[in-house]
Design a protein around this motif. Structure first.
Motif, PDB file in Angstrom:
ATOM      1  N   GLN A   1      12.452 -22.570 -19.220  1.00  0.00           N
ATOM      2  CA  GLN A   1      13.563 -22.257 -20.123  1.00  0.00           C
ATOM      3  C   GLN A   1      14.858 -22.059 -19.346  1.00  0.00           C
TER       4      GLN A   1
ATOM      5  N   THR B   1      19.939 -18.578 -27.710  1.00  0.00           N
ATOM      6  CA  THR B   1      18.759 -19.111 -28.407  1.00  0.00           C
ATOM      7  C   THR B   1      19.058 -20.366 -29.211  1.00  0.00           C
TER       8      THR B   1
ATOM      9  N   THR C   1       3.596 -13.646 -31.272  1.00  0.00           N
ATOM     10  CA  THR C   1       4.118 -14.976 -31.577  1.00  0.00           C
ATOM     11  C   THR C   1       5.272 -14.837 -32.563  1.00  0.00           C
TER      12      THR C   1
ATOM     13  N   ASP D   1       9.303 -18.798 -34.772  1.00  0.00           N
ATOM     14  CA  ASP D   1       9.440 -20.202 -34.378  1.00  0.00           C
ATOM     15  C   ASP D   1       8.234 -20.707 -33.591  1.00  0.00           C
ATOM     16  N   GLY D   2       7.190 -19.866 -33.503  1.00  0.00           N
ATOM     17  CA  GLY D   2       5.980 -20.271 -32.812  1.00  0.00           C
ATOM     18  C   GLY D   2       5.979 -19.979 -31.324  1.00  0.00           C
ATOM     19  N   GLN D   3       7.106 -19.505 -30.788  1.00  0.00           N
ATOM     20  CA  GLN D   3       7.185 -19.178 -29.370  1.00  0.00           C
ATOM     21  C   GLN D   3       6.645 -17.768 -29.108  1.00  0.00           C
ATOM     22  N   PRO D   4       6.106 -17.535 -27.920  1.00  0.00           N
ATOM     23  CA  PRO D   4       5.620 -16.184 -27.609  1.00  0.00           C
ATOM     24  C   PRO D   4       6.784 -15.222 -27.425  1.00  0.00           C
TER      25      PRO D   4
ATOM     26  N   GLY E   1       4.821 -12.626 -23.743  1.00  0.00           N
ATOM     27  CA  GLY E   1       4.637 -13.987 -23.246  1.00  0.00           C
ATOM     28  C   GLY E   1       4.657 -14.038 -21.726  1.00  0.00           C
ATOM     29  N   TRP E   2       5.552 -13.255 -21.121  1.00  0.00           N
ATOM     30  CA  TRP E   2       5.626 -13.229 -19.659  1.00  0.00           C
ATOM     31  C   TRP E   2       4.350 -12.644 -19.062  1.00  0.00           C
TER      32      TRP E   2
ATOM     33  N   GLN F   1       1.007 -14.926 -20.543  1.00  0.00           N
ATOM     34  CA  GLN F   1       0.928 -16.383 -20.397  1.00  0.00           C
ATOM     35  C   GLN F   1       1.651 -16.932 -19.176  1.00  0.00           C
ATOM     36  N   HIS F   2       2.923 -16.616 -19.044  1.00  0.00           N
ATOM     37  CA  HIS F   2       3.762 -17.345 -18.100  1.00  0.00           C
ATOM     38  C   HIS F   2       3.644 -16.867 -16.660  1.00  0.00           C
TER      39      HIS F   2
END
Length: 488
Positions: free
Chosen positions: A236, A268, A315, A318-321, A326-327, A330-331
């Motif tokens: 991103q 965003t 979530t 918009d479907g993003q974590p 998320g960090w 997942q990331h």
């Protein structure tokens, strides 16, 4: 003539009596009168800022009297000439637990406060509909009763640095100090040591056990929390830099621009990115505020040598974590560097060792309860855990550790509720099912600790306690410190 002399003497004695009483109430002294510093705090942030303010002012020769807002009554206000209030707003615009009595007993009353100069710092989050509502209610009540402002009220959104800097400037002015005190404790480096999915196959969102490790950590205790600065995913950041035409390895204050942007609030939408085109690296960073810290309950104790968290992957629409979850979930690769700091949360600290303890929570709220369970010693006092999740097949988190606690005597009762079972149950339903045990434990002096989401679980537990015990009993438990909540 005699009567006139007698009346004059009586008048003089009366005036002397009034003056003597006034001087007792307002003693003359060369030392400055104590400045009242009061806080309404649920998670410890407002209390920390109030304590730091009191310590700073005392070091600079200004005596300070530090009280929670529930300790402030009309007499305390009458005795004070200056006051600083640090006020959080809780839940749906409500007073924190340690300010509930003040809200009931003083707000709405007419109290003469024209003698009082007061400064207000409100803490809140603009993502919620009633930003700083309780703090604003108190500030309006103070003005209505004649109190004068020491400075324009400050409203901090997620502890934003600019507002906290203004707060520090006001403290320096009160202390007569040319150097503004620091606004926050520094962050310390840790790295991601372990990540484990707790609920594979669950109908609920994925939940992870996260372990962070560092070379050295300060001490903490059950109930304390961790503040962590999340990071924007590398892809991103790269996409944003490409839109702006800036090189990711451009150095700013010795760090690559891409690394700096990973800790900033990025636009965003395309229009917001377009508005940033043409800025150089320094101007871009000045335009983008730092990411606010995320707060997590700690499941571990210092003896483990690690910071253990429970994090559910969020979530977005918009479907993003979510950025923080998320960090962490997942990331961030294993070994990834992170920045954190520990924060005391006295309102959720452990009760005296001999106190029976009822732990109630759902989902990732189990983290804060685990720290308390790990503090318990076999045979010292009874402990009862009530836990709620979704699926009995996939959501029996920490089952081995909890069974071990039952066997070694740290835990006497373990009751679980699952919303996808037959019949469906919520954790508050367990209170009704075991209402006789609940009343018996409370009669023995047990404390109630609740951890998890406010919406749904926290509100449901509170209402069920009121239904079973009565509102006055629940209020007495809260006031006495036997009903404590760490809800988010």
């Amino acid at each position: 003539m005699t009567w006139a002399l007698l009346l004059s003497l009586l008048y003089l004695i009366g005036c002397l009596g009034i003056a003597w009483r006034w001087r007792r109430r307002h003693p003359q002294s060369n030392a400055p009168s104590p400045l009242l510093i009061s806080y309404a705090s649920q998670s410890g942030q407002a209390e920390r800022l109030a304590r730091e303010a009191a310590s700073y002012l005392q070091v600079h020769g200004q005596p300070a009297r530090l009280l929670s807002l529930d300790q402030v009554d009309a007499q305390v206000l009458d005795d004070s000439r200056q006051a600083l209030l640090v006020l959080s707003t809780y839940g749906d615009g409500e007073a924190p637990d340690n300010a509930a009595r003040f809200a009931r007993q003083l707000l709405g009353r007419n109290v003469a406060l024209s003698h009082l100069d007061v400064g207000v710092l409100g803490l809140g989050d603009r993502h919620y509909p009633h930003f700083c509502r309780f703090a604003q209610q108190v500030e309006q009540w103070l003005r209505h009763n004649g109190a004068q402002p020491l400075f324009t009220p400050l409203w901090a959104d997620q502890l934003d640095p600019a507002t906290l800097q203004q707060w520090s400037q006001q403290l320096a002015k009160l202390a007569g100090d040319k150097q503004v005190p620091p606004t926050d404790a520094p962050l310390r480096p840790v790295h991601l040591a372990e990540r484990q999915l707790l609920n594979p196959g669950s109908p609920g969102a994925p939940a992870y056990r996260i372990e962070l490790q560092a070379d050295a950590l300060p001490s903490w205790q059950a109930g304390d929390v961790l503040e962590l600065r999340p990071q924007v995913p590398t892809a991103q950041v790269a996409a944003g830099l490409q839109q702006l035409g800036l090189a990711p390895d451009t150095l700013v204050e010795g760090l690559a621009l891409a690394e700096q942007l990973a800790h900033r609030q990025l636009p965003t939408d395309a229009g917001a990115w377009q508005a940033l085109r043409g800025l150089d690296a320094d101007a871009l960073l000045a335009h983008l505020p730092p990411l606010p810290l995320r707060t997590y309950s700690l499941a571990s104790l210092p003896a483990s040598g690690r910071l253990e968290l429970l994090v559910r992957l969020v979530t977005l629409a918009d479907g993003q974590p979510g950025l923080g979850s998320g960090w962490l979930c997942q990331h961030a690769p294993l070994g990834a560097a992170m920045q954190v700091r520990l924060r005391a949360n006295p309102a959720f600290h452990h009760p005296p060792t001999a106190t029976p303890l009822i732990l109630i929570g759902a989902g990732t709220g189990l983290a804060g309860l685990l720290a308390h369970l790990r503090t318990r010693q076999p045979g010292a006092a009874d402990t009862w855990l009530l836990f709620g999740e979704r699926s009995p097949e996939h959501d029996r988190w920490y089952s081995d550790a909890l069974q071990q606690a039952l066997q070694d005597g740290r835990l006497q009762h373990l009751d679980c509720a699952f919303t996808r079972a037959e019949p469906a149950q919520y954790v508050q339903d367990l209170l009704s099912l075991h209402s006789e045990r609940l009343r018996a434990w409370l009669a023995r002096g047990a404390a109630l600790y609740v951890c998890g989401r406010l919406e749904g679980m926290g509100q449901g537990v509170e209402q069920r306690l009121i239904d079973l015990l009565g509102a006055s009993t629940v209020d007495d438990l809260r006031t006495s410190g036997r009903y404590r909540r760490d809800l988010y």
